[in-house]
Motif scaffolding. Sequence first.
Motif, PDB file in Angstrom:
ATOM      1  N   GLY A  77      74.799  70.859  37.295  1.00 23.36           N
ATOM      2  CA  GLY A  77      76.136  70.347  37.005  1.00 23.36           C
ATOM      3  C   GLY A  77      76.329  69.934  35.554  1.00 23.36           C
ATOM      4  O   GLY A  77      77.402  70.103  35.009  1.00 23.36           O
ATOM      5  N   CYS A  78      75.272  69.394  34.917  1.00 27.52           N
ATOM      6  CA  CYS A  78      75.420  68.892  33.546  1.00 27.52           C
ATOM      7  C   CYS A  78      75.745  70.014  32.558  1.00 27.52           C
ATOM      8  O   CYS A  78      76.590  69.845  31.685  1.00 27.52           O
ATOM      9  N   ARG A  79      75.056  71.148  32.722  1.00 29.13           N
ATOM     10  CA  ARG A  79      75.264  72.242  31.774  1.00 29.13           C
ATOM     11  C   ARG A  79      76.728  72.682  31.814  1.00 29.13           C
ATOM     12  O   ARG A  79      77.373  72.830  30.788  1.00 29.13           O
ATOM     13  N   GLY A 110      70.744  71.254  29.146  1.00 29.41           N
ATOM     14  CA  GLY A 110      71.403  70.589  30.268  1.00 29.41           C
ATOM     15  C   GLY A 110      70.913  71.212  31.554  1.00 29.41           C
ATOM     16  O   GLY A 110      70.604  72.397  31.588  1.00 29.41           O
ATOM     17  N   CYS A 111      70.812  70.417  32.616  1.00 30.37           N
ATOM     18  CA  CYS A 111      70.290  70.935  33.878  1.00 30.37           C
ATOM     19  C   CYS A 111      71.305  71.868  34.533  1.00 30.37           C
ATOM     20  O   CYS A 111      72.498  71.796  34.243  1.00 30.37           O
ATOM     21  N   PRO A 112      70.818  72.753  35.423  1.00 28.14           N
ATOM     22  CA  PRO A 112      71.737  73.686  36.088  1.00 28.14           C
ATOM     23  C   PRO A 112      72.438  73.059  37.289  1.00 28.14           C
ATOM     24  O   PRO A 112      73.120  73.738  38.011  1.00 28.14           O
ATOM     25  N   ARG A 160      63.395  68.637  30.803  1.00 21.73           N
ATOM     26  CA  ARG A 160      64.195  67.543  31.336  1.00 21.73           C
ATOM     27  C   ARG A 160      65.615  67.659  30.830  1.00 21.73           C
ATOM     28  O   ARG A 160      65.834  68.002  29.677  1.00 21.73           O
ATOM     29  N   CYS A 161      66.568  67.376  31.719  1.00 17.71           N
ATOM     30  CA  CYS A 161      67.979  67.443  31.325  1.00 17.71           C
ATOM     31  C   CYS A 161      68.265  66.373  30.284  1.00 17.71           C
ATOM     32  O   CYS A 161      67.889  65.221  30.445  1.00 17.71           O
ATOM     33  N   ARG A 162      68.961  66.768  29.201  1.00 17.29           N
ATOM     34  CA  ARG A 162      69.240  65.790  28.146  1.00 17.29           C
ATOM     35  C   ARG A 162      70.337  64.819  28.561  1.00 17.29           C
ATOM     36  O   ARG A 162      70.541  63.803  27.918  1.00 17.29           O
ATOM     37  N   HIS A 163      71.049  65.144  29.631  1.00 18.07           N
ATOM     38  CA  HIS A 163      72.128  64.249  30.073  1.00 18.07           C
ATOM     39  C   HIS A 163      71.662  63.323  31.196  1.00 18.07           C
ATOM     40  O   HIS A 163      71.756  62.115  31.072  1.00 18.07           O
ATOM     41  N   CYS A 164      71.170  63.907  32.311  1.00 18.66           N
ATOM     42  CA  CYS A 164      70.839  63.076  33.479  1.00 18.66           C
ATOM     43  C   CYS A 164      69.343  62.869  33.636  1.00 18.66           C
ATOM     44  O   CYS A 164      68.917  62.137  34.530  1.00 18.66           O
ATOM     45  N   ARG A 165      68.520  63.498  32.793  1.00 21.82           N
ATOM     46  CA  ARG A 165      67.067  63.301  32.756  1.00 21.82           C
ATOM     47  C   ARG A 165      66.320  63.892  33.955  1.00 21.82           C
ATOM     48  O   ARG A 165      65.139  63.607  34.137  1.00 21.82           O
ATOM     49  N   ILE A 166      66.971  64.706  34.768  1.00 24.97           N
ATOM     50  CA  ILE A 166      66.260  65.312  35.895  1.00 24.97           C
ATOM     51  C   ILE A 166      65.342  66.417  35.357  1.00 24.97           C
ATOM     52  O   ILE A 166      65.664  67.070  34.346  1.00 24.97           O
ATOM     53  N   PHE A 167      64.178  66.570  35.988  1.00 25.57           N
ATOM     54  CA  PHE A 167      63.259  67.648  35.603  1.00 25.57           C
ATOM     55  C   PHE A 167      63.713  68.951  36.242  1.00 25.57           C
ATOM     56  O   PHE A 167      64.191  68.957  37.376  1.00 25.57           O
TER      57      PHE A 167
HETATM   58 ZN    ZN Z   1      71.564  66.972  34.258  1.00 21.15          ZN
END
Ligand code: ZN
Length: 169
Positions: free
Chosen positions: A53-55, A49-51, A28-35
Amino acid sequence: MVALVLEYYVLLRSVLRAKPHLRACLTRCRHCRIFFLTHPRNAGRHDLGCPFGCRQAHRQRASAQRSAAYYGDAEGKSIKSQLNRRRPRKYRAPEPPSEQPRAPALRRRLAPWDPAMVEHVRMVASLIEGRRVSRRQVRAMLQKVLRQHTMCRRRKIDQTVAWLNEQPP
Ligand SMILES: [Zn+2]
């Protein structure tokens, strides 16, 4: 946007059902929580971080902070201004893109795929298929999917127009 995420989750769930061993790669993304699925070498990590945009955003912020910390004090500021003065004009930081691109449709068609996104799709496709998928294959696949999407949408519009012709409001 919500519909897109839902579609993505339905897809992700069916992938995990078909390939249960990939559950280890689910995080899970530590910023936006998306899996999202991560590379097996990162399996079990929860600080990623998710790929989507957050990363990238986090990386840019961290580098901006590093730069601010380095150039923050008075001495640093003078170094920075000297650097800026010394830098030839063409190497100045690029201006931010204007809000309204002149030809959005054309630009979208010509825009190259986001390399981080291509790499994520390539990694996930390789995991699912259990073989090495190349970036070129991913780009070809994305191109094809996008074309099909456009064709589907056009067919729907054609059908609606035909229907309106038959039964005018
Ligand atoms: Zn994210």
